[in-house]
Design an enzyme around this catalytic site. Structure first.
Site, PDB file in Angstrom:
ATOM      1  N   LEU A  82      -4.299 -49.273  28.206  1.00 36.74           N
ATOM      2  CA  LEU A  82      -4.046 -48.966  29.609  1.00 36.74           C
ATOM      3  C   LEU A  82      -2.540 -48.926  29.850  1.00 36.74           C
ATOM      4  O   LEU A  82      -2.068 -49.320  30.908  1.00 36.74           O
ATOM      5  CB  LEU A  82      -4.722 -50.058  30.466  1.00 36.74           C
ATOM      6  CG  LEU A  82      -5.351 -49.635  31.795  1.00 36.74           C
ATOM      7  CD1 LEU A  82      -6.303 -48.470  31.632  1.00 36.74           C
ATOM      8  CD2 LEU A  82      -6.082 -50.818  32.429  1.00 36.74           C
TER       9      LEU A  82
ATOM     10  N   CYS B 168      -7.150 -39.022  14.805  1.00 42.02           N
ATOM     11  CA  CYS B 168      -8.507 -39.317  15.291  1.00 42.02           C
ATOM     12  C   CYS B 168      -8.755 -38.947  16.748  1.00 42.02           C
ATOM     13  O   CYS B 168      -9.623 -38.125  17.025  1.00 42.02           O
ATOM     14  CB  CYS B 168      -8.824 -40.785  15.064  1.00 42.02           C
ATOM     15  SG  CYS B 168      -8.921 -41.188  13.319  1.00 42.02           S
TER      16      CYS B 168
HETATM   17  N1  LIG Z   1      -6.887 -42.218   9.573  1.00 44.60           N
HETATM   18  C1  LIG Z   1      -7.554 -43.049  10.330  1.00 44.60           C
HETATM   19  O1  LIG Z   1      -6.976 -43.944  10.969  1.00 44.60           O
HETATM   20  C2  LIG Z   1      -9.046 -42.958  10.458  1.00 44.60           C
HETATM   21  C3  LIG Z   1      -9.743 -43.995  11.082  1.00 44.60           C
HETATM   22  C4  LIG Z   1     -11.119 -43.897  11.201  1.00 44.60           C
HETATM   23  C5  LIG Z   1     -11.789 -42.786  10.710  1.00 44.60           C
HETATM   24  N2  LIG Z   1     -11.085 -41.781  10.115  1.00 44.60           N
HETATM   25  C6  LIG Z   1     -11.834 -40.630   9.585  1.00 44.60           C
HETATM   26  O2  LIG Z   1     -11.928 -40.771   8.172  1.00 44.60           O
HETATM   27  C7  LIG Z   1     -11.862 -39.492   7.533  1.00 44.60           C
HETATM   28  C8  LIG Z   1     -10.726 -39.471   6.545  1.00 44.60           C
HETATM   29  O3  LIG Z   1      -9.521 -39.627   7.258  1.00 44.60           O
HETATM   30  P1  LIG Z   1      -8.138 -39.903   6.528  1.00 44.60           P
HETATM   31  O4  LIG Z   1      -7.138 -40.106   7.599  1.00 44.60           O
HETATM   32  O5  LIG Z   1      -8.320 -40.936   5.469  1.00 44.60           O
HETATM   33  O6  LIG Z   1      -7.924 -38.475   5.813  1.00 44.60           O
HETATM   34  P2  LIG Z   1      -6.765 -38.033   4.815  1.00 44.60           P
HETATM   35  O7  LIG Z   1      -6.504 -36.617   5.101  1.00 44.60           O
HETATM   36  O8  LIG Z   1      -5.670 -39.027   4.835  1.00 44.60           O
HETATM   37  O9  LIG Z   1      -7.455 -38.150   3.367  1.00 44.60           O
HETATM   38  C9  LIG Z   1      -8.495 -37.324   2.948  1.00 44.60           C
HETATM   39  C10 LIG Z   1      -8.411 -37.216   1.429  1.00 44.60           C
HETATM   40  O10 LIG Z   1      -9.580 -36.546   0.961  1.00 44.60           O
HETATM   41  C11 LIG Z   1      -9.212 -35.756  -0.163  1.00 44.60           C
HETATM   42  N3  LIG Z   1     -10.269 -34.768  -0.410  1.00 44.60           N
HETATM   43  C12 LIG Z   1     -10.638 -33.714   0.357  1.00 44.60           C
HETATM   44  N4  LIG Z   1     -11.680 -33.072  -0.207  1.00 44.60           N
HETATM   45  C13 LIG Z   1     -11.978 -33.719  -1.361  1.00 44.60           C
HETATM   46  C14 LIG Z   1     -12.969 -33.537  -2.381  1.00 44.60           C
HETATM   47  N5  LIG Z   1     -13.854 -32.559  -2.331  1.00 44.60           N
HETATM   48  N6  LIG Z   1     -12.971 -34.406  -3.416  1.00 44.60           N
HETATM   49  C15 LIG Z   1     -12.066 -35.404  -3.468  1.00 44.60           C
HETATM   50  N7  LIG Z   1     -11.125 -35.618  -2.540  1.00 44.60           N
HETATM   51  C16 LIG Z   1     -11.077 -34.801  -1.481  1.00 44.60           C
HETATM   52  C17 LIG Z   1      -7.864 -35.182   0.237  1.00 44.60           C
HETATM   53  O11 LIG Z   1      -7.122 -34.737  -0.880  1.00 44.60           O
HETATM   54  C18 LIG Z   1      -7.219 -36.403   0.933  1.00 44.60           C
HETATM   55  O12 LIG Z   1      -6.484 -37.177   0.005  1.00 44.60           O
HETATM   56  C19 LIG Z   1     -11.751 -38.478   8.665  1.00 44.60           C
HETATM   57  O13 LIG Z   1     -13.036 -38.043   9.012  1.00 44.60           O
HETATM   58  C20 LIG Z   1     -11.166 -39.292   9.806  1.00 44.60           C
HETATM   59  O14 LIG Z   1     -11.494 -38.764  11.062  1.00 44.60           O
HETATM   60  C21 LIG Z   1      -9.740 -41.853   9.971  1.00 44.60           C
END
Ligand SMILES: NC(=O)c1ccc[n+]([C@@H]2O[C@H](COP(=O)([O-])OP(=O)(O)OC[C@H]3O[C@@H](n4cnc5c(N)ncnc54)[C@H](O)[C@@H]3O)[C@@H](O)[C@H]2O)c1
Length: 441
Positions: A258, A268
């Site tokens: 807030l 996100c």
């Molecule tokens: N970052 C956050 O704070 C957070 C928090 C909660 C949820 N999420 C969710 O979690 C998910 C991941 O987010 P992130 O921030 O860790 O993403 P990111 O982009 O940091 O990491 C994703 C990774 O997946 C790899 N990748 C993609 N396709 C692949 C495949 N076929 N085989 C192997 N590796 C592959 C990429 O090279 C990359 O390193 C998203 O859906 C996001 O919305 C993120």
């Protein structure tokens, strides 16, 4: 337990490292070879407090491994977490190609019972689709291997991700049926959570998927709510911080999320609110609240940029120092950071930028390389040299008590726009600065 994390980003790497630290054998699979080579040498692809030490220890003790070998990673684990990105498409819907391609690989290589855990943030109905894709792949191989697809959305906050894993508010697990094998295994996997008294909610998969989107949308709504009120405070001379405080003390409201500022960002909130909006629209449900959250956020970035423009009576030829580029403190993540939009607007209007961020400058340089108009300081004080204004876009702790005397000496004119309302206006004015915050002076 033998675990594979597919996707070694913020979520996969942190969760994988924490699970390894609990004694599990964890393989982190990613398609980015360079990232994995660096990880093996202890070089982290992201900045997250405490992660390097934890990862190094578990790599040394051989509980945490990295590979690009999909077949090996899938076959040698009992539980496979899908942690790949789910970026937004141009229309705001969620791009599930990465998730589906992982599901395909799982079906292609799976050799015995597996639990497939959707940890990526995915729209309602994705677990069902993942299950279908795996089944189709198994059918192509004439295999009838058993598996369960579970939804286990992630709620970690960048900047406090390890703490959040160790002491989450809750863990949510959605399963297809109430008696499947996966429930016991997920309970075991998250035993450390129940041990510290935190709850695990077992529910159906669609509800689990929706809980994640609804939670992020609610937090984003609170930010947009207070941000929009800040415009009114600005006009009528009220103080938005006082308003937040007075509201937040109501136990039905609470004070978190807030605080008025330059808008929300990150990987996100923006994409998850848009994703939820698309899901509502696709299901022909009313969705005006959710579009308003997004619109208010865009307006807020504009509001901040216009405030600075009016304080400087135009931006052309002006020098603007910016402290804070990451979308929030304690992370190097600049995805959807308000700084991206605001800096772009300043440059388009002919300003020169002097930027500083404790961790995010390398990422920011990839979008805005150093040039005649963009300078990156080694220290916060380098950035204020000869500046017409200093603006705060991220509330890093180290910006809270700087040497104002030194800042004043270095600036062309002592003027601060506090885009995160971290300073006490009276104190800053006593230091000899012209001061404005978001919805307060
Ligand atoms: N970052 C956050 O704070 C957070 C928090 C909660 C949820 N999420 C969710 O979690 C998910 C991941 O987010 P992130 O921030 O860790 O993403 P990111 O982009 O940091 O990491 C994703 C990774 O997946 C790899 N990748 C993609 N396709 C692949 C495949 N076929 N085989 C192997 N590796 C592959 C990429 O090279 C990359 O390193 C998203 O859906 C996001 O919305 C993120």
């Amino acid at each position: 337990m033998k675990i594979t994390m597919v996707g070694t980003g913020y979520v996969g790497l942190v969760t994988g490292t924490c699970l390894a630290d609990m004694g599990n054998d964890v393989i982190c699979l990613d398609k980015d070879e360079e990232k994995l080579k660096n990880l093996e040498k202890g070089i982290m692809p992201i900045y997250e407090r405490g992660l390097r030490d934890l990862a190094e220890r578990n790599i040394r003790e051989k509980r945490l491994m990295f590979t690009t070998d999909t077949k090996k990673a899938i076959q040698s684990s009992d539980v496979i977490f899908i942690c790949v990105g789910t970026p937004p498409k141009k229309d705001g819907s969620v791009d599930l190609n990465y998730v589906f391609s992982v599901a395909k690989s799982i079906g292609k290589y799976m050799n015995n019972y597996k639990i497939v855990v959707d940890k990526s943030t995915v729209p309602v109905g994705t677990a069902e689709k993942v299950e279908k894709i795996i089944k189709e792949e198994l059918k192509k191989r004439n295999k009838e291997t058993e598996f369960d697809v579970v939804s286990n959305p992630e709620f970690l906050r960048e900047g406090a991700a390890i703490k959040d894993f160790q002491n989450p508010d809750r863990v949510v697990v959605g399963t297809k049926t109430k008696d499947e094998k996966s429930i016991k295994i997920m309970e075991r996997l998250y035993r450390s959570t129940t041990r510290v008294g935190r709850p695990i909610i077992f529910t159906d998969r669609k509800s689990a998927e929706l809980i994640k989107y609804a939670s992020n949308a609610m937090l984003a709504a609170r930010i947009s709510f207070i941000n929009q009120l800040s415009h009114l405070c600005d006009k009528i001379g009220a103080d938005i911080k006082e308003v937040s405080k007075g509201m937040g003390l109501d136990s039905r409201i609470g004070s978190r999320f807030l605080q008025a500022g330059a808008g929300f960002g990150g990987s996100c909130f923006p994409k998850d609110v848009s994703g939820l909006l698309m899901t509502l629209k696709n299901n022909k449900c009313p969705s005006s609240i959710f579009s308003a959250i997004i619109n208010a956020n865009e307006e807020q970035k504009l509001f901040v940029a216009e405030k600075v423009e009016s304080l400087l009576h135009g931006l052309n030829g002006k020098t603007i120092a910016v402290w804070g580029l990451s979308f929030k403190p304690r992370t190097d993540d600049i995805r959807e950071s308000p700084s991206l939009t605001i800096v772009k607007m300043f440059l388009e209007k002919g300003a020169k930028l002097r930027l500083f961020d404790p961790e995010a400058m390398d990422n920011f340089k990839k979008v805005f390389p150093e040039s005649d108009n963009i300078y990156y300081g080694k220290k916060p004080y380098d950035a204020v040299e000869n500046a017409d204004i200093l603006i705060i876009l991220t509330e890093w702790d180290e910006f809270r008590e700087p040497d104002f005397g030194l800042i004043k000496k270095k600036m062309k004119s002592p003027r601060i726009f506090d885009g995160r309302n971290i300073y006490n206006p009276e104190e800053i004015k006593e230091e000899g600065f012209e001061y404005e915050g978001v919805g307060r002076r």
